[in-house]
Scaffold this motif. Sequence first.
Motif, PDB file in Angstrom:
ATOM      1  N   ARG B  19       0.652  -1.090  -0.099  1.00 12.47           N
ATOM      2  CA  ARG B  19      -0.089  -0.033   0.043  1.00 12.47           C
ATOM      3  C   ARG B  19       1.119   1.234  -0.171  1.00 12.47           C
ATOM      4  NH1 ARG B  19      -3.668  -1.789   3.430  1.00 12.47           N
ATOM      5  NH2 ARG B  19      -2.624  -1.196   5.176  1.00 12.47           N
ATOM      6  N   LEU B  20       1.870   1.279   0.714  1.00 15.83           N
ATOM      7  CA  LEU B  20       2.939   2.538   1.003  1.00 15.83           C
ATOM      8  C   LEU B  20       3.524   2.648  -0.462  1.00 15.83           C
ATOM      9  CD1 LEU B  20       4.114   4.557   3.031  1.00 15.83           C
ATOM     10  CD2 LEU B  20       5.782   2.794   3.632  1.00 15.83           C
ATOM     11  N   HIS B  21       3.969   1.557  -1.054  1.00 17.20           N
ATOM     12  CA  HIS B  21       4.718   1.689  -2.310  1.00 17.20           C
ATOM     13  C   HIS B  21       5.808   2.772  -2.532  1.00 17.20           C
ATOM     14  CE1 HIS B  21       4.851   1.223  -6.672  1.00 17.20           C
ATOM     15  NE2 HIS B  21       4.372   2.463  -6.965  1.00 17.20           N
ATOM     16  N   GLU B  22       6.808   2.560  -1.294  1.00 17.15           N
ATOM     17  CA  GLU B  22       7.798   3.478  -1.583  1.00 17.15           C
ATOM     18  C   GLU B  22       8.967   3.018  -2.243  1.00 17.15           C
ATOM     19  OE1 GLU B  22       9.316   5.856   2.504  1.00 17.15           O
ATOM     20  OE2 GLU B  22      10.293   3.590   2.142  1.00 17.15           O
ATOM     21  N   LEU B  23       9.386   4.023  -3.033  1.00 19.70           N
ATOM     22  CA  LEU B  23      10.414   3.419  -3.648  1.00 19.70           C
ATOM     23  C   LEU B  23      11.825   3.827  -3.121  1.00 19.70           C
ATOM     24  CD1 LEU B  23      11.756   2.815  -6.766  1.00 19.70           C
ATOM     25  CD2 LEU B  23      11.883   5.166  -7.267  1.00 19.70           C
ATOM     26  N   ASN B  24      12.628   2.602  -2.938  1.00 17.06           N
ATOM     27  CA  ASN B  24      13.861   2.794  -2.080  1.00 17.06           C
ATOM     28  C   ASN B  24      14.848   2.167  -2.837  1.00 17.06           C
ATOM     29  OD1 ASN B  24      13.255   0.053  -1.259  1.00 17.06           O
ATOM     30  ND2 ASN B  24      12.150   0.750   0.495  1.00 17.06           N
ATOM     31  N   TYR B  25      14.635   1.350  -3.942  1.00 20.90           N
ATOM     32  CA  TYR B  25      15.772   0.772  -4.445  1.00 20.90           C
ATOM     33  C   TYR B  25      15.436   1.005  -6.129  1.00 20.90           C
ATOM     34  CZ  TYR B  25      19.494  -2.692  -4.799  1.00 20.90           C
ATOM     35  OH  TYR B  25      20.888  -3.258  -5.133  1.00 20.90           O
ATOM     36  N   LEU B  26      16.423   1.761  -6.804  1.00 20.98           N
ATOM     37  CA  LEU B  26      16.217   2.082  -8.171  1.00 20.98           C
ATOM     38  C   LEU B  26      17.377   1.465  -8.859  1.00 20.98           C
ATOM     39  CD1 LEU B  26      14.592   3.407 -10.399  1.00 20.98           C
ATOM     40  CD2 LEU B  26      15.893   5.431 -10.073  1.00 20.98           C
ATOM     41  N   ALA B  76      21.037   1.568  -7.907  1.00 22.75           N
ATOM     42  CA  ALA B  76      21.976   0.393  -7.941  1.00 22.75           C
ATOM     43  C   ALA B  76      22.246   0.222  -9.470  1.00 22.75           C
ATOM     44  CB  ALA B  76      21.265  -0.831  -7.593  1.00 22.75           C
ATOM     45  N   ILE B  77      23.631   0.467  -9.842  1.00 14.47           N
ATOM     46  CA  ILE B  77      24.138   0.674 -11.241  1.00 14.47           C
ATOM     47  C   ILE B  77      24.297  -0.528 -11.844  1.00 14.47           C
ATOM     48  CG2 ILE B  77      25.576   2.096 -12.718  1.00 14.47           C
ATOM     49  CD1 ILE B  77      26.019   4.038 -10.940  1.00 14.47           C
ATOM     50  N   THR B  78      23.710  -0.915 -12.793  1.00 13.14           N
ATOM     51  CA  THR B  78      23.729  -2.221 -13.180  1.00 13.14           C
ATOM     52  C   THR B  78      23.973  -1.960 -14.931  1.00 13.14           C
ATOM     53  OG1 THR B  78      22.649  -4.438 -13.464  1.00 13.14           O
ATOM     54  CG2 THR B  78      21.287  -2.642 -13.568  1.00 13.14           C
ATOM     55  N   GLY B  79      24.135  -3.302 -15.533  1.00 15.79           N
ATOM     56  CA  GLY B  79      24.419  -3.386 -16.826  1.00 15.79           C
ATOM     57  C   GLY B  79      23.951  -4.404 -17.662  1.00 15.79           C
ATOM     58  N   GLY B  80      24.411  -5.270 -18.700  1.00 20.01           N
ATOM     59  CA  GLY B  80      25.818  -4.911 -19.094  1.00 20.01           C
ATOM     60  C   GLY B  80      26.886  -4.628 -18.164  1.00 20.01           C
ATOM     61  N   GLU B  81      28.054  -4.253 -18.155  1.00 23.26           N
ATOM     62  CA  GLU B  81      29.170  -4.321 -17.305  1.00 23.26           C
ATOM     63  C   GLU B  81      29.142  -2.729 -17.113  1.00 23.26           C
ATOM     64  OE1 GLU B  81      30.598  -5.924 -15.104  1.00 23.26           O
ATOM     65  OE2 GLU B  81      31.527  -3.913 -14.568  1.00 23.26           O
ATOM     66  N   TRP B 102      24.731   5.130  -3.573  1.00 25.12           N
ATOM     67  CA  TRP B 102      24.592   4.485  -4.764  1.00 25.12           C
ATOM     68  C   TRP B 102      25.553   3.077  -4.662  1.00 25.12           C
ATOM     69  CZ3 TRP B 102      28.892   3.501  -8.329  1.00 25.12           C
ATOM     70  CH2 TRP B 102      29.913   4.422  -7.757  1.00 25.12           C
ATOM     71  N   GLY B 103      25.448   2.101  -5.362  1.00 24.24           N
ATOM     72  CA  GLY B 103      26.086   0.943  -5.508  1.00 24.24           C
ATOM     73  C   GLY B 103      26.108   0.392  -6.741  1.00 24.24           C
ATOM     74  N   MET B 104      27.032  -0.842  -7.015  1.00 24.08           N
ATOM     75  CA  MET B 104      26.967  -1.387  -8.469  1.00 24.08           C
ATOM     76  C   MET B 104      27.138  -2.743  -8.425  1.00 24.08           C
ATOM     77  SD  MET B 104      30.229  -0.461 -10.666  1.00 24.08           S
ATOM     78  CE  MET B 104      31.428  -1.229  -9.808  1.00 24.08           C
ATOM     79  N   SER B 126      27.864   0.304  -2.030  1.00 25.79           N
ATOM     80  CA  SER B 126      27.632  -1.090  -1.878  1.00 25.79           C
ATOM     81  C   SER B 126      28.329  -1.514  -3.191  1.00 25.79           C
ATOM     82  CB  SER B 126      26.120  -1.453  -1.825  1.00 25.79           C
ATOM     83  OG  SER B 126      25.391  -0.840  -2.753  1.00 25.79           O
ATOM     84  N   LEU B 127      28.752  -3.000  -3.254  1.00 31.11           N
ATOM     85  CA  LEU B 127      28.948  -3.594  -4.443  1.00 31.11           C
ATOM     86  C   LEU B 127      28.843  -4.937  -4.465  1.00 31.11           C
ATOM     87  CD1 LEU B 127      31.019  -3.489  -7.028  1.00 31.11           C
ATOM     88  CD2 LEU B 127      33.035  -3.860  -5.572  1.00 31.11           C
ATOM     89  N   THR B 128      28.317  -5.460  -5.392  1.00 28.41           N
ATOM     90  CA  THR B 128      27.847  -6.770  -5.552  1.00 28.41           C
ATOM     91  C   THR B 128      28.862  -7.411  -6.870  1.00 28.41           C
ATOM     92  OG1 THR B 128      25.791  -6.824  -4.891  1.00 28.41           O
ATOM     93  CG2 THR B 128      26.240  -8.680  -6.171  1.00 28.41           C
TER      94      THR B 128
END
Lengths: 100, 360
Positions: B19-26, B76-81, B102-104, B126-128
């Motif tokens: 219900r809250l639908h809060e954007l916390n991870y993009l 969260a920056i993603t790709g591709g690389e 931000w993280g990657m 953060s990094l994965t």
Amino acid sequence: MEPDPGQDRLVEGKVTAKTTGLPIKNIMVIAEPDGHGMQTNEKGEFTLYTPSIIDQVKLTFEDIDFTENGSFQSRDTLISTHEILNFSDSIYVNITMEEK
Amino acid sequence: MYSRLKRLAFRKFKKAETRLHELNYLFWECTTRCNLNCIHCGSDCAKNSDYPDMPLEDFLNALDTIKNPAKRFVVAITGGEPLLRKDLERCGLEIRKRGMRWGMVSNGHLYTPERHRTLMAAGMGSLTISLDGMEESHNWLRSAANSFSHVERAIGLAAGSRRLNFDVVTCVNNKNILELPKIYDYLEAQGVKAWRLFTIIPIGRAASNPELNLSDSAFRQMMDFITERRKTGPLDIKFSCEGYVGEYETRVRDTPFFCRAGINIGSILIDGSISACPNIDRSFIQGNIYKDNFYHVWQNQFTPFRDRMWTSKGRCADCKDYRDCQGNGFHNWHGEKKEVLVCHKAKLGHKKTASFEAVP
């Protein structure tokens, strides 16, 4: 997985030449003890995040492009990061470097 | 065992969160260029290097539509690389300037000491990094003879960083399942603190590759491995959020299954499309940043993510666990969406557990 914003602090600044007062590009700014760093841009400016869990950070300024943008002597300075209390606050550092 | 009371409380929590639908991870799919040619690629993501990298300014324009970001909002920056982008540090600094973190997510191949130094200075939090087995099996999946040594260097750098929230992810398959105890020991020795395991969605090239898809008993073997190692530590090992695992819920993760795609997780894809996790079928795209206001779309669209009753069909229709599973991970709905692609709970219906000495 979430980063903890409380663990680093923003340090910004500008590097200029002592004699001319002009900004210096491509100076590598390293924050110790972690060794993270960035190069200055065309306006001599830099922005970097340093650990907040230690009181003092040593910033080292090094000319890494030989004579391309002039030739400057390395130097360092100490800053106190514990003075920055909020996540969005920063410290601004003006640095002059002597020509070799 | 997960008590009935806790189960009911968690259902209420999920309803409130929805219900809250809060954007916390993009997620930001900043590039679809890649420096590797992994054999599972195309199975759970659509790689198309025909697209140019998204200009940072375009992404920032979309980001700036978020007027009051959640307190713990993360890009969260993603790709591709992502490491193929030379302006990654600038991207990170611009995100941090906005008071956001931000993280990657990276394959680690280009994660050099120099890049580590500049990314950390750009405020990466953060990094994965992906490690898909010990040397032979990792290099096999990555189709690169020297990939393991590159990843090893990346893991060493990241694990040694005090202010980086770092974890390793492993795509578990028939080639590496026997190695899980070895990988555990290896990661522990490298100083890694967190390890996340996931499996492949059987679509694209992965659908016809028997080495990639775990058998039911091998899947249970993985669940048992995670369960046992979570009891002993020291690694924070967990199963990914990819699916509902019935009796193993709460044993293999910190919290019960909750697919947050479109509930708290959004994405901006390479062509500007607005969606949830990047591996979700593109038919669920909710808008495009080049013609829509991103945050308006987030607040007013995402109906199929927020109300999942449409997934109560096929084998989900009369499943007694539906209220806890709600059609499994959203990325398991593809094509005509008549049936969930993978039911993790059904895979666990196969009781016989294999040992680490023999793979079924």
